[in-house]
Design a protein around this motif. Structure first.
Motif: not given
Length: 199
Positions: A18-20, A38-49, A67-70, A82-89
């Motif tokens: 399931x994507x959002x 980084x994700x607190x749950x390995x089954x909730x992932x994210x990719x970005x473009x 950010x696409x959340x899978x 779940x919690x997704x933590x991102x690092x920025x520049x």
């Protein structure tokens, strides 16, 4: 900034991805990047473009990331978070957190609730509640009530908290005209034993 920092998905299908999506963007910087997730749950992932120009214009942003959340197959049926933590520049905001929560649906759907709360009932009264059972898919399925178990935290003459076959809850499961649909009716009859119960 984040266009949506807490995302709720109530229709995650067990066995499917399931994507959002959401957007991380800046009205100040023209080179915003996400460098790590980084994700607190390995089954909730994210990719970005990089976000497209139409989306950037709609947010009055100089730069941004889509950010696409899978939500991957394998989560247990029911609620999840779940919690997704991102690092920025950017030193000004080096960390961004996006919360993801929702509900995983299985092949058996219960509506309008997943539990029946009878509240407080007088021993001299009865109370009836109902829900509907739906089986997804096209193959005809047979459904029946296998057992009715109750847990009585204040049980006497046994171990409190141990599930036992119910001798007072009345349960009726009736097929409906629609395929793979049933009505489940549960009744606490008059004269039921006093005290708390969970079933």
């Amino acid at each position: 900034e984040v266009s949506q920092s807490n995302i709720r998905i109530d229709d995650v299908k067990n066995g499917e991805v399931t994507k959002t999506h959401t957007y991380v963007y800046s009205k100040k910087f023209d080179d915003l990047q996400l460098t790590e997730v980084n994700s607190s749950n390995p089954l909730v992932t994210a990719e970005f473009e990089p976000a497209d120009s139409v989306m950037l214009d709609s947010m009055n942003a100089k730069s941004g990331i889509k950010v696409t959340i899978n939500v991957q197959p394998g989560l247990p049926i029911g609620s999840f978070a779940a919690s997704l933590g991102f690092k920025t520049n950017k030193e000004e905001r080096p960390d961004i957190t996006i919360g993801v929560s929702g509900h995983v649906l299985g092949a058996v759907l219960l509506s309008p609730y997943e539990k029946l709360d009878f509240g407080t009932i007088e021993v001299s009264q009865e109370k009836t509640m109902a829900m509907f059972v739906k089986i997804t898919g096209d193959e005809p399925v047979e459904v029946n009530v296998a057992r009715v178990l109750v847990v009585r935290p204040d049980a006497t003459g046994g171990t409190p908290g141990t599930p036992v076959d119910s001798d007072f809850l009345k349960v009726d499961l009736t097929p409906l005209q629609s395929k793979n649909r049933w009505k489940l009716v549960v009744q606490v009859p008059k004269g039921s034993p006093g005290g708390e119960f969970k079933g």
